[in-house]
Each structure stands twice: as C-alpha cells, then as structure tokens.
Design a protein around this motif. Structure first.
Motif, short mmCIF file in Angstrom:
data_model
loop_
_atom_site.label_atom_id
_atom_site.label_comp_id
_atom_site.label_asym_id
_atom_site.label_seq_id
_atom_site.Cartn_x
_atom_site.Cartn_y
_atom_site.Cartn_z
N TYR A 181 -1.47 7.64 -5.99
CA TYR A 181 -0.45 8.11 -5.05
C TYR A 181 0.44 6.95 -4.61
CZ TYR A 181 -2.67 12.67 -4.73
OH TYR A 181 -3.18 13.91 -5.01
N PHE A 193 8.75 6.78 -7.13
CA PHE A 193 9.79 7.55 -6.45
C PHE A 193 10.86 6.63 -5.87
CE2 PHE A 193 11.51 9.97 -2.84
CZ PHE A 193 11.97 11.07 -3.53
N SER A 218 4.47 6.70 -5.19
CA SER A 218 5.46 6.35 -4.16
C SER A 218 6.36 5.22 -4.64
CB SER A 218 4.78 5.98 -2.85
OG SER A 218 4.13 4.73 -2.95
#
Length: 125
Positions: A92, A99, A96
């Motif tokens: 995760y 992104f 991030s």
C-alpha cells in the motif's frame, strides 16, 4: 541530404552564440552599420534552423518519458488492486508512491517538456 547529429552541448552552445549574435544585431541596427548587420543576420538565420532541429530532437526524446511513467504507475496500482496476494501494508505504501508519481507524470512532466523545447523564458524572482 546529410543527417544532423546534435548533442546537448551543441544545443546549449548554439543558444549562447545566437544570443550574442542577436545582441550584436541590435547594436548594429542602432549604429546604422548595414554591412555588418547583413552578415550577422544571415548567420542568425542558420543558427535558428539549427536551434529548431535541436528542439525537435529533444522533444522526440522527452515526450515518451511522461507516457511511460503514466503507464508504468497505472500497472503498479492495478496489480496491487487486482492481486489479493499483493495487498499488504508494504505494498500500500508502494501504491501511494505510484499514485504520487502518476500525478507528477500526468500533470507536471508534460509542462516541463513544453518549457524545455519551446521559447518560453521563465522569470524567477
């Protein structure tokens, strides 16, 4: 027709020399010295053609970089989203980062490429 091979030092040398020629042309116009003005103007035209070729070269080199970055980051995000085994706390954090990098590649990098290959002058205060 001979191919024109350029490297980055040639591009920046042409920019510096063309700026000096433009300054010479301006001072020549102010002094009304037509013989040296015409010679300088002809050299300026040749240099502007070289500058244009250099800009096209750098545009062709730099435009694929944002596209590759966007596609790569989308693949990272989709792989963690779709694959159950990849859904962990560590991944995760990677999503991030992907992104954030996706936003930079989609929003910032195209404008940076435009500024690098155009005649836009940035004023920094």
């Amino acid at each position: 027709m001979n191919p024109l091979l350029l490297n980055s030092s040639d591009f920046y040398d042409d920019l510096n020399s063309s700026e000096a020629r433009l300054n010479n042309w301006t001072s020549c116009q102010q002094q009304n010295n037509l013989s040296t003005c015409n010679e300088t103007f002809i050299v300026e035209d040749v240099s502007s053609a070289t500058m244009h070729a250099g800009k096209v070269y750098w545009a062709l080199v730099m435009i694929p970089l944002p596209l590759v970055a966007v596609v790569g980051n989308i693949l990272v995000i989709l792989s963690v989203y779709k694959e159950r085994n990849l859904q962990s706390a560590t991944n995760y954090f990677i999503v991030s980062l992907a992104f954030a990098d996706l936003l930079v590649a989609a929003v910032v990098m195209p404008f940076a490429v435009y500024v690098l290959v155009s005649d836009v002058s940035l004023i920094v205060s």
